[in-house]
Design a protein around this motif. Structure first.
Motif, PDB file in Angstrom:
ATOM      1  N   UNK A  47       0.796  -1.225   0.000  1.00  0.00           N
ATOM      2  CA  UNK A  47       0.000   0.000   0.000  1.00  0.00           C
ATOM      3  C   UNK A  47       0.828   1.275   0.000  1.00  0.00           C
ATOM      4  N   UNK A  48       1.981   1.244   0.636  1.00  0.00           N
ATOM      5  CA  UNK A  48       2.829   2.440   0.693  1.00  0.00           C
ATOM      6  C   UNK A  48       3.392   2.824  -0.675  1.00  0.00           C
ATOM      7  N   UNK A  49       3.371   1.881  -1.623  1.00  0.00           N
ATOM      8  CA  UNK A  49       3.884   2.165  -2.964  1.00  0.00           C
ATOM      9  C   UNK A  49       2.809   2.717  -3.901  1.00  0.00           C
ATOM     10  N   UNK A  50       1.564   2.712  -3.450  1.00  0.00           N
ATOM     11  CA  UNK A  50       0.454   3.153  -4.306  1.00  0.00           C
ATOM     12  C   UNK A  50       0.569   4.644  -4.616  1.00  0.00           C
ATOM     13  N   UNK A  51       0.410   5.016  -5.881  1.00  0.00           N
ATOM     14  CA  UNK A  51       0.369   6.437  -6.201  1.00  0.00           C
ATOM     15  C   UNK A  51      -0.863   7.054  -5.546  1.00  0.00           C
ATOM     16  N   UNK A  52      -0.732   8.266  -5.060  1.00  0.00           N
ATOM     17  CA  UNK A  52      -1.860   8.910  -4.379  1.00  0.00           C
ATOM     18  C   UNK A  52      -2.835   9.562  -5.350  1.00  0.00           C
ATOM     19  N   UNK A  53      -2.386   9.814  -6.571  1.00  0.00           N
ATOM     20  CA  UNK A  53      -3.290  10.380  -7.578  1.00  0.00           C
ATOM     21  C   UNK A  53      -2.825   9.928  -8.955  1.00  0.00           C
ATOM     22  N   UNK A  54      -3.667  10.172  -9.926  1.00  0.00           N
ATOM     23  CA  UNK A  54      -3.336   9.777 -11.292  1.00  0.00           C
ATOM     24  C   UNK A  54      -3.528   8.288 -11.507  1.00  0.00           C
ATOM     25  N   UNK A  55      -3.058   7.784 -12.635  1.00  0.00           N
ATOM     26  CA  UNK A  55      -3.245   6.372 -12.946  1.00  0.00           C
ATOM     27  C   UNK A  55      -2.494   5.476 -11.956  1.00  0.00           C
ATOM     28  N   UNK A  56      -3.009   4.294 -11.759  1.00  0.00           N
ATOM     29  CA  UNK A  56      -2.382   3.329 -10.867  1.00  0.00           C
ATOM     30  C   UNK A  56      -1.303   2.574 -11.645  1.00  0.00           C
ATOM     31  N   UNK A  57      -0.187   3.240 -11.841  1.00  0.00           N
ATOM     32  CA  UNK A  57       0.874   2.683 -12.672  1.00  0.00           C
ATOM     33  C   UNK A  57       1.465   1.406 -12.077  1.00  0.00           C
ATOM     34  N   UNK A  58       1.458   1.270 -10.767  1.00  0.00           N
ATOM     35  CA  UNK A  58       1.979   0.051 -10.157  1.00  0.00           C
ATOM     36  C   UNK A  58       1.107  -1.148 -10.547  1.00  0.00           C
ATOM     37  N   UNK A  59      -0.209  -0.991 -10.484  1.00  0.00           N
ATOM     38  CA  UNK A  59      -1.118  -2.078 -10.872  1.00  0.00           C
ATOM     39  C   UNK A  59      -0.922  -2.426 -12.341  1.00  0.00           C
ATOM     40  N   UNK A  60      -0.815  -1.417 -13.202  1.00  0.00           N
ATOM     41  CA  UNK A  60      -0.629  -1.674 -14.629  1.00  0.00           C
ATOM     42  C   UNK A  60       0.702  -2.365 -14.900  1.00  0.00           C
ATOM     43  N   UNK A  61       1.746  -1.970 -14.170  1.00  0.00           N
ATOM     44  CA  UNK A  61       3.057  -2.591 -14.346  1.00  0.00           C
ATOM     45  C   UNK A  61       3.033  -4.055 -13.915  1.00  0.00           C
ATOM     46  N   UNK A  62       2.383  -4.333 -12.793  1.00  0.00           N
ATOM     47  CA  UNK A  62       2.273  -5.718 -12.332  1.00  0.00           C
ATOM     48  C   UNK A  62       1.499  -6.563 -13.349  1.00  0.00           C
ATOM     49  N   UNK A  63       0.388  -6.034 -13.837  1.00  0.00           N
ATOM     50  CA  UNK A  63      -0.398  -6.760 -14.832  1.00  0.00           C
ATOM     51  C   UNK A  63       0.425  -7.004 -16.087  1.00  0.00           C
ATOM     52  N   UNK A  64       1.121  -5.987 -16.561  1.00  0.00           N
ATOM     53  CA  UNK A  64       1.942  -6.134 -17.763  1.00  0.00           C
ATOM     54  C   UNK A  64       3.021  -7.207 -17.564  1.00  0.00           C
ATOM     55  N   UNK A  65       3.628  -7.223 -16.389  1.00  0.00           N
ATOM     56  CA  UNK A  65       4.664  -8.220 -16.106  1.00  0.00           C
ATOM     57  C   UNK A  65       4.095  -9.627 -16.153  1.00  0.00           C
ATOM     58  N   UNK A  66       2.925  -9.817 -15.561  1.00  0.00           N
ATOM     59  CA  UNK A  66       2.294 -11.143 -15.558  1.00  0.00           C
ATOM     60  C   UNK A  66       1.896 -11.544 -16.975  1.00  0.00           C
ATOM     61  N   UNK A  67       1.305 -10.609 -17.728  1.00  0.00           N
ATOM     62  CA  UNK A  67       0.924 -10.900 -19.115  1.00  0.00           C
ATOM     63  C   UNK A  67       2.166 -11.251 -19.928  1.00  0.00           C
ATOM     64  N   UNK A  68       3.205 -10.450 -19.808  1.00  0.00           N
ATOM     65  CA  UNK A  68       4.432 -10.678 -20.573  1.00  0.00           C
ATOM     66  C   UNK A  68       5.037 -12.042 -20.241  1.00  0.00           C
ATOM     67  N   UNK A  69       5.050 -12.400 -18.982  1.00  0.00           N
ATOM     68  CA  UNK A  69       5.566 -13.710 -18.584  1.00  0.00           C
ATOM     69  C   UNK A  69       4.723 -14.823 -19.208  1.00  0.00           C
ATOM     70  N   UNK A  70       3.404 -14.707 -19.099  1.00  0.00           N
ATOM     71  CA  UNK A  70       2.509 -15.743 -19.636  1.00  0.00           C
ATOM     72  C   UNK A  70       2.659 -15.869 -21.150  1.00  0.00           C
ATOM     73  N   UNK A  71       2.844 -14.756 -21.825  1.00  0.00           N
ATOM     74  CA  UNK A  71       3.006 -14.776 -23.285  1.00  0.00           C
ATOM     75  C   UNK A  71       4.292 -15.492 -23.676  1.00  0.00           C
ATOM     76  N   UNK A  72       5.383 -15.171 -22.995  1.00  0.00           N
ATOM     77  CA  UNK A  72       6.685 -15.696 -23.383  1.00  0.00           C
ATOM     78  C   UNK A  72       7.021 -17.068 -22.799  1.00  0.00           C
TER      79      UNK A  72
END
Length: 184
Positions: A47-72
């Motif tokens: 929770x301490x890493x969550x951005x306080x405003x704007x897009x949730x880039x941490x969530x998007x980065x985690x999702x992208x990492x999981x997708x990229x791993x599953x793809x490759x």
């Protein structure tokens, strides 16, 4: 082997997760990637890493990492269970999958707002996925407003290789069968 990426598109409580889980049961060699799971994980453990405003880039980065791993690292079909309401975001995701050799399918959930409001009233889902909202009522109200104020757009023919629309619960078995027929 031909691989498919299936993207769900819709507002909160439209049935995206239920559909994705059911499709996964009928579609062999597939994986649901649900961004709500990533949000809950981050909120609980980081929770301490969550951005306080704007897009949730941490969530998007985690999702992208999981997708990229599953793809490759796997040969699985991907069922991407997010709202995917942003046309620009969908285009980027679809382009990524096409560049990796996937055929693409969009399943659009066009459920009437009155039905969604009733579902939100009766929900027992936890709110641990929220970063800035306090309730699903608030999320739905935001999404309804987004229809007029943002990049949110209904998918159109040609965005993906195939497009299916669910307007009511009774459509689900037919759409699942159509997707399974297409893939086999």
């Amino acid at each position: 082997m031909k691989r498919y990426a299936i993207l769900t598109v819709g507002k909160t409580h439209s049935g995206k997760t239920t559909f994705a889980r059911e499709l996964e049961q009928y579609m062999s060699n597939s994986l649901v990637i649900d961004q709500d799971n990533h949000a809950a994980f981050i909120n609980k453990h980081y929770g301490k890493l969550m951005p306080t405003s704007g897009p949730n880039t941490l969530k998007y980065t985690l999702t992208h990492t999981i997708v990229d791993y599953a793809v490759h690292e796997t040969n699985l079909h991907m069922i991407i269970c997010n709202s995917n309401r942003s046309r620009k975001g969908r285009e980027e995701l679809l382009s990524y999958f096409r560049n990796k050799g996937f055929d693409t399918i969009i399943v659009n959930f066009d459920i009437p707002d009155a039905v969604l409001q009733e579902r939100v009233k009766r929900t027992t889902r936890g709110t641990e996925i929220f970063r800035s909202a306090s309730s699903f009522d608030e999320v739905l109200a935001r999404q309804q407003a987004d229809n007029y104020n943002s990049d949110a757009a209904v998918p159109v023919v040609g965005e993906a290789d195939d497009l299916f629309t669910i307007r009511q619960e009774n459509d689900v078995p037919f759409i699942i069968q159509e997707i399974c027929n297409l893939i086999e």
